[in-house]
Design an enzyme around this catalytic site. Structure first.
Site, mmCIF file in Angstrom:
data_model
loop_
_atom_site.group_PDB
_atom_site.id
_atom_site.type_symbol
_atom_site.label_atom_id
_atom_site.label_comp_id
_atom_site.label_asym_id
_atom_site.label_seq_id
_atom_site.Cartn_x
_atom_site.Cartn_y
_atom_site.Cartn_z
ATOM 1 N N ARG A 221 45.432 36.446 34.970
ATOM 2 C CA ARG A 221 44.680 36.215 35.732
ATOM 3 C C ARG A 221 43.476 37.490 36.178
ATOM 4 O O ARG A 221 43.232 38.059 35.038
ATOM 5 C CB ARG A 221 45.615 36.027 37.120
ATOM 6 N N HIS B 284 50.236 45.511 43.343
ATOM 7 C CA HIS B 284 48.827 45.998 42.755
ATOM 8 C C HIS B 284 48.152 47.214 43.584
ATOM 9 O O HIS B 284 47.203 47.905 43.404
ATOM 10 C CB HIS B 284 47.947 44.908 42.704
ATOM 11 N N HIS C 41 56.981 38.018 38.793
ATOM 12 C CA HIS C 41 55.994 37.279 39.413
ATOM 13 C C HIS C 41 55.868 35.857 38.955
ATOM 14 O O HIS C 41 56.372 35.734 37.838
ATOM 15 C CB HIS C 41 54.514 37.776 38.733
ATOM 16 N N ILE C 42 55.709 34.884 39.840
ATOM 17 C CA ILE C 42 55.728 33.503 39.328
ATOM 18 C C ILE C 42 54.426 33.301 38.503
ATOM 19 O O ILE C 42 54.764 32.769 37.306
ATOM 20 C CB ILE C 42 55.427 32.734 40.706
ATOM 21 N N SER C 43 53.368 33.857 38.733
ATOM 22 C CA SER C 43 52.303 33.596 37.654
ATOM 23 C C SER C 43 52.088 34.473 36.636
ATOM 24 O O SER C 43 52.922 35.803 36.913
ATOM 25 C CB SER C 43 50.834 33.556 38.558
ATOM 26 N N ASP D 245 57.220 54.565 45.160
ATOM 27 C CA ASP D 245 58.026 55.742 45.706
ATOM 28 C C ASP D 245 59.466 55.197 46.329
ATOM 29 O O ASP D 245 60.542 55.780 45.957
ATOM 30 C CB ASP D 245 57.395 56.575 46.806
ATOM 31 N N ARG E 242 50.195 25.857 49.742
ATOM 32 C CA ARG E 242 48.885 25.996 49.480
ATOM 33 C C ARG E 242 49.085 26.360 47.722
ATOM 34 O O ARG E 242 50.154 26.795 47.285
ATOM 35 C CB ARG E 242 48.314 27.163 49.807
ATOM 36 N N ALA F 210 51.098 40.653 46.491
ATOM 37 C CA ALA F 210 49.844 41.643 46.202
ATOM 38 C C ALA F 210 50.024 43.055 46.312
ATOM 39 O O ALA F 210 49.263 44.080 45.861
ATOM 40 C CB ALA F 210 48.695 41.319 47.215
ATOM 41 N N PRO G 33 54.272 39.936 50.772
ATOM 42 C CA PRO G 33 53.204 38.907 51.788
ATOM 43 C C PRO G 33 52.700 37.887 50.981
ATOM 44 O O PRO G 33 52.496 37.665 49.703
ATOM 45 C CB PRO G 33 52.209 40.011 51.729
ATOM 46 N N ASN G 34 52.711 36.811 51.958
ATOM 47 C CA ASN G 34 52.195 35.475 51.875
ATOM 48 C C ASN G 34 53.136 34.464 50.995
ATOM 49 O O ASN G 34 52.839 33.172 50.634
ATOM 50 C CB ASN G 34 50.591 35.415 50.888
ATOM 51 N N TYR H 286 51.038 28.511 41.779
ATOM 52 C CA TYR H 286 52.247 28.982 42.099
ATOM 53 C C TYR H 286 53.446 27.636 42.156
ATOM 54 O O TYR H 286 54.642 27.924 42.580
ATOM 55 C CB TYR H 286 52.437 29.570 43.393
ATOM 56 N N ARG I 4 44.849 42.192 39.174
ATOM 57 C CA ARG I 4 46.411 41.883 38.918
ATOM 58 C C ARG I 4 46.874 42.421 37.726
ATOM 59 O O ARG I 4 48.135 42.393 37.752
ATOM 60 C CB ARG I 4 46.606 40.343 39.090
ATOM 61 N N ASN J 265 59.665 40.169 44.064
ATOM 62 C CA ASN J 265 58.238 39.557 44.093
ATOM 63 C C ASN J 265 57.595 40.341 45.153
ATOM 64 O O ASN J 265 57.400 39.874 46.309
ATOM 65 C CB ASN J 265 58.093 38.173 44.079
ATOM 66 N N GLU K 230 60.802 43.905 38.672
ATOM 67 C CA GLU K 230 59.686 43.304 39.260
ATOM 68 C C GLU K 230 59.502 41.991 38.660
ATOM 69 O O GLU K 230 59.653 41.653 37.442
ATOM 70 C CB GLU K 230 58.470 44.124 38.714
HETATM 71 O O1 CA2 Z 1 52.637 35.499 40.819
HETATM 72 C C1 CA2 Z 1 53.065 35.940 41.800
HETATM 73 O O2 CA2 Z 1 54.155 35.996 41.892
HETATM 74 C C2 CA2 Z 1 52.459 37.024 42.571
HETATM 75 O O3 CA2 Z 1 53.265 38.021 42.986
HETATM 76 C C3 CA2 Z 1 51.936 36.202 43.670
HETATM 77 C C4 CA2 Z 1 51.175 37.088 44.503
HETATM 78 C C5 CA2 Z 1 49.834 37.647 43.973
HETATM 79 O O4 CA2 Z 1 49.161 38.463 44.791
HETATM 80 C C6 CA2 Z 1 50.509 38.318 42.754
HETATM 81 O O5 CA2 Z 1 48.999 38.802 42.242
HETATM 82 C C7 CA2 Z 1 51.049 37.594 41.734
HETATM 83 C C8 CA2 Z 1 50.397 36.265 45.920
HETATM 84 C C9 CA2 Z 1 51.497 35.617 46.647
HETATM 85 C C10 CA2 Z 1 50.704 34.578 47.633
HETATM 86 O O6 CA2 Z 1 51.691 33.412 47.661
HETATM 87 C C11 CA2 Z 1 50.990 31.946 47.994
HETATM 88 C C12 CA2 Z 1 51.551 30.940 47.662
HETATM 89 C C13 CA2 Z 1 51.014 29.800 48.160
HETATM 90 C C14 CA2 Z 1 49.723 29.943 48.674
HETATM 91 C C15 CA2 Z 1 49.034 31.275 48.917
HETATM 92 C C16 CA2 Z 1 49.625 32.326 48.437
#
Ligand code: CA2
Length: 147
Positions: A110, A83, A103-105, A90, A21, A80, A13-14, A26, A114, A77, A101
């Site tokens: 954080r 978490h 993650h970018i960040s 499963d 954003r 959210a 998601p997202n 990110y 997370r 990836n 798994e």
């Molecule tokens: O760091 C990552 O890749 C995450 O998986 C990104 C998720 C976050 O919930 C995880 O804790 C870490 C969020 C993805 C949302 O990405 C956005 C990108 C640009 C603007 C808003 C959200």
């Protein structure tokens, strides 16, 4: 029959908002840029990429099930859902393909919510904090694992 050389790169998601954003967290690249980077990296190692994004948990579960037939490994990836989702944990346990798994960040640097990954124990490993390069690092880990 030709050997399957497809790796699935899944985004939760997202992640469709990447580059639009929160560039401070990110980066400024879009998901389309990440897809190109993954395809180029995989091609140099002789693999194809099936690249997907969904905001729906159920769709991600279904894609994991299908990956068992259509791919040799998964770089994931889960956003959210990492978490929160026992269903994704499963589903990963339910397939025989290796899943990394990613993650970018750096999720451990954080917010506390997370720090916990529900899916980590079902994956072969976790890569976190290298910006969008986490994607190619995850592919490299999968390729090494498959050797
Ligand atoms: O760091 C990552 O890749 C995450 O998986 C990104 C998720 C976050 O919930 C995880 O804790 C870490 C969020 C993805 C949302 O990405 C956005 C990108 C640009 C603007 C808003 C959200």
């Amino acid at each position: 029959m030709a050997q399957n050389k497809t790796m699935l790169v899944m985004n939760g998601p997202n992640l469709n908002l990447l580059g639009k954003r929160e560039p401070g967290v990110y980066g400024s690249g879009t998901l389309a840029d990440v897809e190109t980077m993954c395809r180029d990296y995989a091609k140099s190692a002789g693999y194809d990429i099936d690249f997907r994004q969904s905001n729906s948990e159920g769709e991600l579960v279904t894609w994991l099930h299908e990956a068992d037939e259509n791919a040799v490994g998964v770089a994931f990836n889960a956003g959210a859902y990492t978490h929160t989702s026992i269903a994704l944990h499963d589903a990963i346990k339910g397939i025989s393909n290796p899943v990394v798994e990613l993650h970018i960040s750096n999720v451990h640097a954080r917010e506390e919510f997370r720090h916990k990954s529900i899916m980590a124990s079902a994956c072969i490993g976790q890569i976190s904090g290298f910006g969008v390069r986490s994607y190619t690092l995850a592919l490299q880990a999968l390729i090494d694992h498959l050797k």
